[in-house]
Scaffold this motif. Structure first.
Motif, short mmCIF file in Angstrom:
data_model
loop_
_atom_site.label_atom_id
_atom_site.label_comp_id
_atom_site.label_asym_id
_atom_site.label_seq_id
_atom_site.Cartn_x
_atom_site.Cartn_y
_atom_site.Cartn_z
N ILE A 144 16.01 -16.12 -51.32
CA ILE A 144 14.76 -16.40 -52.01
C ILE A 144 15.08 -16.61 -53.49
O ILE A 144 15.92 -15.91 -54.05
CB ILE A 144 13.72 -15.27 -51.81
CG1 ILE A 144 12.37 -15.68 -52.42
CG2 ILE A 144 14.21 -13.96 -52.35
CD1 ILE A 144 11.20 -14.81 -51.98
N GLN A 145 14.43 -17.60 -54.07
CA GLN A 145 14.62 -17.90 -55.49
C GLN A 145 13.23 -18.07 -56.10
O GLN A 145 12.35 -18.68 -55.49
CB GLN A 145 15.43 -19.19 -55.65
CG GLN A 145 15.71 -19.58 -57.08
CD GLN A 145 16.63 -18.58 -57.77
OE1 GLN A 145 17.61 -18.14 -57.20
NE2 GLN A 145 16.30 -18.21 -58.98
N VAL A 146 13.05 -17.53 -57.30
CA VAL A 146 11.77 -17.63 -58.00
C VAL A 146 11.97 -18.46 -59.26
O VAL A 146 12.87 -18.19 -60.05
CB VAL A 146 11.22 -16.22 -58.35
CG1 VAL A 146 9.88 -16.34 -59.06
CG2 VAL A 146 11.11 -15.36 -57.10
N MET A 147 11.12 -19.48 -59.42
CA MET A 147 11.20 -20.37 -60.57
C MET A 147 9.84 -20.45 -61.24
O MET A 147 8.81 -20.40 -60.58
CB MET A 147 11.66 -21.76 -60.12
CG MET A 147 12.96 -21.74 -59.35
SD MET A 147 13.37 -23.36 -58.68
CE MET A 147 14.45 -23.90 -59.97
N SER A 148 9.86 -20.60 -62.56
CA SER A 148 8.63 -20.66 -63.34
C SER A 148 8.19 -22.10 -63.56
O SER A 148 9.00 -22.97 -63.85
CB SER A 148 8.88 -19.96 -64.68
OG SER A 148 7.68 -19.86 -65.39
N LYS A 149 6.87 -22.34 -63.40
CA LYS A 149 6.31 -23.67 -63.70
C LYS A 149 6.17 -23.80 -65.21
O LYS A 149 5.91 -22.80 -65.87
CB LYS A 149 4.92 -23.83 -63.07
CG LYS A 149 4.93 -24.08 -61.60
CD LYS A 149 3.50 -24.29 -61.14
CE LYS A 149 3.41 -24.55 -59.66
NZ LYS A 149 2.01 -24.69 -59.22
N PRO A 150 6.29 -24.96 -65.76
CA PRO A 150 6.64 -26.20 -65.07
C PRO A 150 8.13 -26.20 -64.72
O PRO A 150 8.95 -25.66 -65.46
CB PRO A 150 6.30 -27.29 -66.08
CG PRO A 150 6.45 -26.63 -67.41
CD PRO A 150 6.08 -25.19 -67.19
#
Length: 126
Positions: free
Chosen positions: A102-108
């Motif tokens: 699992i990887q979490v990325m911030s928008k944008p």
């Protein structure tokens, strides 16, 4: 020749999903879209996917509930969470709640970042 990875792309923001879909398709991924977690589960049950890219805050069914449902059926499913509310604390909570990958990325987020993450998570398809 191996088949291109099939990505389930889930986001309630139409413009965001269209931009990501176009970028991923241009890079050789097959993409199926859904605008909430419930729709994503319906798509999931009708197909075969190699990874999921999902937003967290969506109507009908949130991303964490979607992940819980999908991981119940496919415990090793690679998941990329893309959220405007992604903080280091949230990322740690999600990683503690759901086993890797699992990887979490911030928008944008740039399409290139998601593609790089997917290629890392899907080494058989690189």
């Amino acid at each position: 020749m191996p088949e291109s990875p099939h990505i389930l792309l889930v986001d309630d923001e139409v413009l965001a999903i269209m931009a990501l879909e176009q970028g991923l398709v241009e890079e050789g991924f097959r993409v199926t879209t859904a605008f909430n977690g419930k729709m994503a589960l319906e798509r999931w049950r009708g197909g075969r996917f190699d990874a999921v890219v999902t937003d967290l805050r969506m109507p009908v069914m949130a991303g964490d509930e979607l992940i819980r449902n999908l991981r119940g059926e496919a415990p090793d499913l690679p998941v990329v969470v893309v959220s405007g509310y992604a903080t280091p604390d949230l990322a740690e909570r999600l990683k503690a709640s759901f086993q890797a990958p699992i990887q979490v990325m911030s928008k944008p987020v740039r399409v290139e970042e998601i593609m790089g993450t997917l290629r890392t998570m899907l080494p058989a398809h690189s």
